[in-house]
Design a protein around this motif. Structure first.
Motif, mmCIF file in Angstrom:
data_model
loop_
_atom_site.group_PDB
_atom_site.id
_atom_site.type_symbol
_atom_site.label_atom_id
_atom_site.label_comp_id
_atom_site.label_asym_id
_atom_site.label_seq_id
_atom_site.Cartn_x
_atom_site.Cartn_y
_atom_site.Cartn_z
ATOM 1 N N LEU A 68 0.823 -1.205 0.000
ATOM 2 C CA LEU A 68 0.000 0.000 0.000
ATOM 3 C C LEU A 68 0.860 1.259 0.000
ATOM 4 O O LEU A 68 0.558 2.234 -0.699
ATOM 5 C CB LEU A 68 -0.921 -0.004 1.219
ATOM 6 N N ALA A 69 1.955 1.237 0.753
ATOM 7 C CA ALA A 69 2.777 2.437 0.897
ATOM 8 C C ALA A 69 3.673 2.683 -0.310
ATOM 9 O O ALA A 69 3.871 3.826 -0.721
ATOM 10 C CB ALA A 69 3.625 2.325 2.160
ATOM 11 N N LEU A 70 4.219 1.619 -0.897
ATOM 12 C CA LEU A 70 5.254 1.772 -1.932
ATOM 13 C C LEU A 70 4.739 1.539 -3.340
ATOM 14 O O LEU A 70 5.514 1.558 -4.291
ATOM 15 C CB LEU A 70 6.413 0.807 -1.649
ATOM 16 N N ASN A 71 3.424 1.323 -3.493
ATOM 17 C CA ASN A 71 2.863 1.014 -4.809
ATOM 18 C C ASN A 71 3.231 2.020 -5.889
ATOM 19 O O ASN A 71 3.564 1.631 -7.018
ATOM 20 C CB ASN A 71 1.345 0.872 -4.693
ATOM 21 N N PRO A 72 3.208 3.337 -5.609
ATOM 22 C CA PRO A 72 3.582 4.283 -6.680
ATOM 23 C C PRO A 72 5.023 4.118 -7.161
ATOM 24 O O PRO A 72 5.313 4.400 -8.330
ATOM 25 C CB PRO A 72 3.386 5.653 -6.011
ATOM 26 N N LEU A 73 5.920 3.672 -6.292
ATOM 27 C CA LEU A 73 7.304 3.450 -6.711
ATOM 28 C C LEU A 73 7.435 2.181 -7.538
ATOM 29 O O LEU A 73 8.161 2.137 -8.532
ATOM 30 C CB LEU A 73 8.219 3.363 -5.484
ATOM 31 N N VAL A 74 6.717 1.145 -7.125
ATOM 32 C CA VAL A 74 6.831 -0.152 -7.803
ATOM 33 C C VAL A 74 6.136 -0.110 -9.158
ATOM 34 O O VAL A 74 6.598 -0.713 -10.132
ATOM 35 C CB VAL A 74 6.235 -1.263 -6.915
ATOM 36 N N PHE A 75 5.017 0.604 -9.242
ATOM 37 C CA PHE A 75 4.246 0.699 -10.488
ATOM 38 C C PHE A 75 4.106 2.170 -10.879
ATOM 39 O O PHE A 75 3.081 2.805 -10.592
ATOM 40 C CB PHE A 75 2.867 0.067 -10.312
ATOM 41 N N PRO A 76 5.104 2.752 -11.546
ATOM 42 C CA PRO A 76 5.059 4.191 -11.878
ATOM 43 C C PRO A 76 4.115 4.542 -13.019
ATOM 44 O O PRO A 76 3.902 5.718 -13.299
ATOM 45 C CB PRO A 76 6.504 4.502 -12.244
ATOM 46 N N GLU A 77 3.551 3.522 -13.710
ATOM 47 C CA GLU A 77 2.541 3.733 -14.765
ATOM 48 C C GLU A 77 3.035 4.677 -15.860
ATOM 49 O O GLU A 77 2.293 5.562 -16.313
ATOM 50 C CB GLU A 77 1.236 4.251 -14.150
ATOM 51 N N GLN A 78 4.249 4.463 -16.317
ATOM 52 C CA GLN A 78 4.811 5.330 -17.354
ATOM 53 C C GLN A 78 4.068 5.228 -18.677
ATOM 54 O O GLN A 78 4.094 6.156 -19.482
ATOM 55 C CB GLN A 78 6.290 4.980 -17.567
ATOM 56 N N ASP A 79 3.409 4.097 -18.936
ATOM 57 C CA ASP A 79 2.812 3.856 -20.248
ATOM 58 C C ASP A 79 1.327 4.200 -20.326
ATOM 59 O O ASP A 79 0.703 3.940 -21.355
ATOM 60 C CB ASP A 79 2.996 2.377 -20.629
ATOM 61 N N VAL A 80 0.752 4.763 -19.277
ATOM 62 C CA VAL A 80 -0.688 5.003 -19.307
ATOM 63 C C VAL A 80 -1.044 6.003 -20.403
ATOM 64 O O VAL A 80 -0.390 7.033 -20.591
ATOM 65 C CB VAL A 80 -1.192 5.503 -17.935
ATOM 66 N N THR A 81 -2.077 5.646 -21.165
ATOM 67 C CA THR A 81 -2.620 6.501 -22.230
ATOM 68 C C THR A 81 -4.061 6.827 -21.880
ATOM 69 O O THR A 81 -4.831 5.938 -21.521
ATOM 70 C CB THR A 81 -2.559 5.776 -23.585
ATOM 71 N N PHE A 82 -4.423 8.100 -21.986
ATOM 72 C CA PHE A 82 -5.801 8.467 -21.675
ATOM 73 C C PHE A 82 -6.143 9.788 -22.353
ATOM 74 O O PHE A 82 -5.270 10.562 -22.744
ATOM 75 C CB PHE A 82 -6.020 8.590 -20.160
ATOM 76 N N SER A 83 -7.447 10.017 -22.458
ATOM 77 C CA SER A 83 -7.957 11.319 -22.893
ATOM 78 C C SER A 83 -9.232 11.599 -22.115
ATOM 79 O O SER A 83 -9.976 10.674 -21.764
ATOM 80 C CB SER A 83 -8.243 11.341 -24.391
ATOM 81 N N ARG A 84 -9.468 12.858 -21.850
ATOM 82 C CA ARG A 84 -10.682 13.250 -21.139
ATOM 83 C C ARG A 84 -11.067 14.660 -21.543
ATOM 84 O O ARG A 84 -10.255 15.419 -22.087
ATOM 85 C CB ARG A 84 -10.476 13.183 -19.627
ATOM 86 N N VAL A 85 -12.310 15.014 -21.249
ATOM 87 C CA VAL A 85 -12.822 16.358 -21.485
ATOM 88 C C VAL A 85 -12.804 17.108 -20.157
ATOM 89 O O VAL A 85 -13.119 16.547 -19.103
ATOM 90 C CB VAL A 85 -14.245 16.313 -22.060
#
Length: 654
Positions: A102-119
């Motif tokens: 729970l604490a280190l998840n952002p370090l382990v999974f930095p999500e560099q490849d996320v693609t998105f679009s929004r209004v």
């Protein structure tokens, strides 16, 4: 204390703090405490096992009894049988690993490849569209936006703006799509600059422009408001790392529930669906007037940069948290279907941040990350580089405050000199209030008198306006800035149909503010949070009414044998009074429906949802408002196409 008692005591303490951290509140205090308790438990267990005295063979020994296996496992008791001891070690180690996840998840999974679009911001003639589209082994690339009216599915795509994406800006950028018609549905996709359609989105993303405010036919729309969220809390295991249960429940509550863009064509997404995505969420029946919301207002704490671990003021530390949230399949169900508008609060920066207008660290890094992912798609601020803004939907006006950048340091600035908004933002707010949607304002005997042409006015504050909350809210909310608050309230009490929207306290409350004079208008505050975060059981810091009161006179008519008897009663009324309060629930949002189609009886309907169910409902009948602007007529689609063929663009309509 016997050495044999130490392992179960330490095990129980460890499990208690682990439960608090994983299920109640992800406090930063657990980060040093849990590893230390676990190490102490293992050490005590090892020493107790090694110090077991050998029995004296010359003396008869009483038959030793082990505790029942379930009791030994539940309480962490040492036994002569190694299996419960091993299971206790495995359980405690598993809890430690879950806490680290729970604490280190952002370090382990930095999500560099996320693609998105929004209004984001929507206008009668335009919309802001945000895109993140990273490329491997590139530092910059251009993407062409293509759009058309959603009703013209066989029509060819029109070229919109070209969006430049760069690694320097984390591959995210926002653009404004203009020359649109009011109150019209559009759809968009993307292509490369050579015309090749890009694989995302798999199906067009839709939005609808706002109505022309000059068409004084009234408005009927709904919007959602909430704040405060973090993924996978309460903790549901490593497979649910991207789950935001609040967005899952919100998606289920919408009528009809939106489908993920990829699911429209029956294809799979790149994201790994969490276990919670397949859970059945029980919600209340749809309200009588089931209309799809026009937008969602998120009032801050979109990320928790300092909970449970503060990774420092490096900009990448903040960007990781934004990428993690946008990578959530739960959030994707919402932002691909519903325009999102944002304010920031302290946890986008650091706990209880106040900038005093000086922008001390970590504000520059935090503000730039907020701007890239959330702020750039908001409405433009009246002041370049600021994050407060205002907008309208038909005859309904909104002002979104920045309650962090300019607030005075409450520890060093005397109460009479404190400001929450700062001089420049306060001036912009007063200007908005005076205009109140193209109205005229007059100063009579030093008082602000407004010619109201906006039926409802919503003031958006990331922290509560009320001073009824205690604990740290005494300093962190408007309660610590009473002079400026009182000044604003004096003006608001002269304006009908004013509502304040707030969050931050991880509770729901509806609060009424009563003005000084008999003829003043009542103001209501609706405070709703969290969307997906902790709440504190059994601890309540909200007073039900203020100690300050105002004098009011009411008339009672009673029937007697001699006829009706009229009695005038003077009474003390609290300046602030709670009319609705629900503290429980990890998931909260409010759905606000505005109906001004009947000018003599404008309505506001409130539904507050707690953990997927409607828990509070209220209806407010507003004061009638007269309009004096010239009226326009609706332009049918066939006329639009004819006008466009002869070169008449929508911007000329405005």
């Amino acid at each position: 204390m016997s050495l044999a008692l130490l392992p179960p005591i330490l095990s129980t303490l460890f499990r208690f703090f682990a439960y608090i951290f994983l299920q109640i509140i992800p406090t930063r205090l657990a980060i040093p405490v849990l590893p230390l308790l676990h190490i102490a438990y293992l050490s005590a267990l090892y020493l107790s096992l090694g110090s077991t005295p050998k029995p004296d063979e010359k003396k008869p020994q009483p038959k030793a009894k082990d505790p029942p296996p379930l009791a030994a496992i539940f309480l962490g008791l040492k036994t002569r049988d190694n299996l419960p001891n091993i299971l206790n070690v495995l359980i405690n180690t598993g809890l430690l690993l879950a806490s680290l996840d729970l604490a280190l998840n952002p370090l382990v999974f930095p999500e560099q490849d996320v693609t998105f679009s929004r209004v984001g911001a929507v206008y009668p003639d335009a919309a802001k569209i945000m895109l993140r589209y990273p490329l491997v082994n590139e530092t910059e690339h251009d993407v062409q936006l293509l759009y058309r009216e959603a009703t013209q599915s066989v029509a060819s795509w029109k070229d919109g703006p070209v969006i430049t994406l760069s690694k320097e800006n984390d591959w995210v950028n926002a653009t404004r799509l203009g020359d649109l018609w009011p109150d019209t549905k559009y759809e968009y996709i993307f292509s490369s600059t050579d015309g090749t359609l890009l694989p995302y989105p798999r199906a067009p993303i839709h939005f609808q422009t706002f109505p022309d405010p000059r068409l004084h036919s009234g408005s009927h729309f709904k919007f959602i408001v909430s704040s405060c969220m973090t993924p996978n809390f309460p903790y549901k295991g490593p497979l649910a790392r991207s789950t935001i249960q609040g967005f899952d429940m919100l998606s289920q509550s919408l009528t009809p529930p939106p489908l993920p863009i990829a699911s429209v064509l029956g294809v799979e997404t790149n994201e790994t669906d969490s276990a919670a995505d397949n859970e059945t969420v029980v919600v209340a029946p749809a309200p009588a007037t089931s209309i799809f919301p026009k937008f969602m207002l998120f009032l801050g704490d979109f990320i928790y940069a300092d909970v449970p671990i503060y990774f420092g003021d490096d900009e990448e530390a903040y960007l990781r948290l934004y990428r993690r949230t946008y990578a959530s399949p739960s959030f994707r169900k919402i932002y691909e279907h519903l325009p999102m508008l944002h304010a920031y609060d302290d946890h986008e920066i650091i706990n209880n941040y106040g900038g005093s207008g000086l922008d001390p660290s970590p504000y520059p890094s935090a503000a730039n990350a907020f701007k890239l992912y959330n702020g750039a798609a908001n409405y433009d601020s009246p002041a370049l580089g600021d994050h407060y803004y205002n907008f309208t939907h038909g005859d309904v006006a909104f002002f979104v405050m920045d309650t962090r950048r300019y607030r005075s340091d409450i520890e060093t600035v005397p109460p009479l000199e404190r400001t929450m908004l700062g001089e420049k933002q306060l001036e912009a707010f007063n200007s908005w209030l005076a205009k109140a949607r193209f109205s005229l304002a007059f100063l009579i005997f030093g008082r602000l008198i407004v010619n109201n042409t906006a039926t409802f006015k919503f003031i958006v504050s990331s922290v509560p306006f009320s001073s009824l909350w205690g604990h740290d809210a005494v300093k962190d909310s408007w309660g610590g800035y009473e002079v400026e608050k009182t000044q604003i309230l004096q003006d608001l009490h002269s304006v009908p149909n004013v509502f304040i929207l707030s969050g931050d306290r991880h509770e729901f409350a509806a609060i009424e503010f009563t003005g000084e004079s008999e003829g003043s208008y009542t103001i209501q505050e609706l405070s709703t949070s969290p969307l997906n975060m902790f709440y504190i059981p059994f601890v309540r810091t909200l007073k039900m009414q203020s100690e300050d009161t105002v004098q009011r006179t009411r008339t009672e008519v009673t029937l007697t044998e001699d006829g009706p008897k009229v009695e005038t009663i003077d009474e003390e009324v609290p300046r602030e009074k709670v009319v609705g309060y629900i503290p429980r629930g990890n998931v909260k949002w409010s759905s606000i429906e505005v109906d001004t189609t009947n000018k003599t009886r404008p309505l506001l309907r409130l539904e507050t949802w707690i953990d997927g169910r409607v828990a509070y409902q209220a209806e407010t009948i507003g004061a009638p408002v007269k309009f004096t602007s010239k009226a326009l007529t609706y332009v049918p689609s066939s006329i639009k196409q004819l006008l466009e063929r002869i070169g008449f663009q929508s911007k000329q309509w405005f």
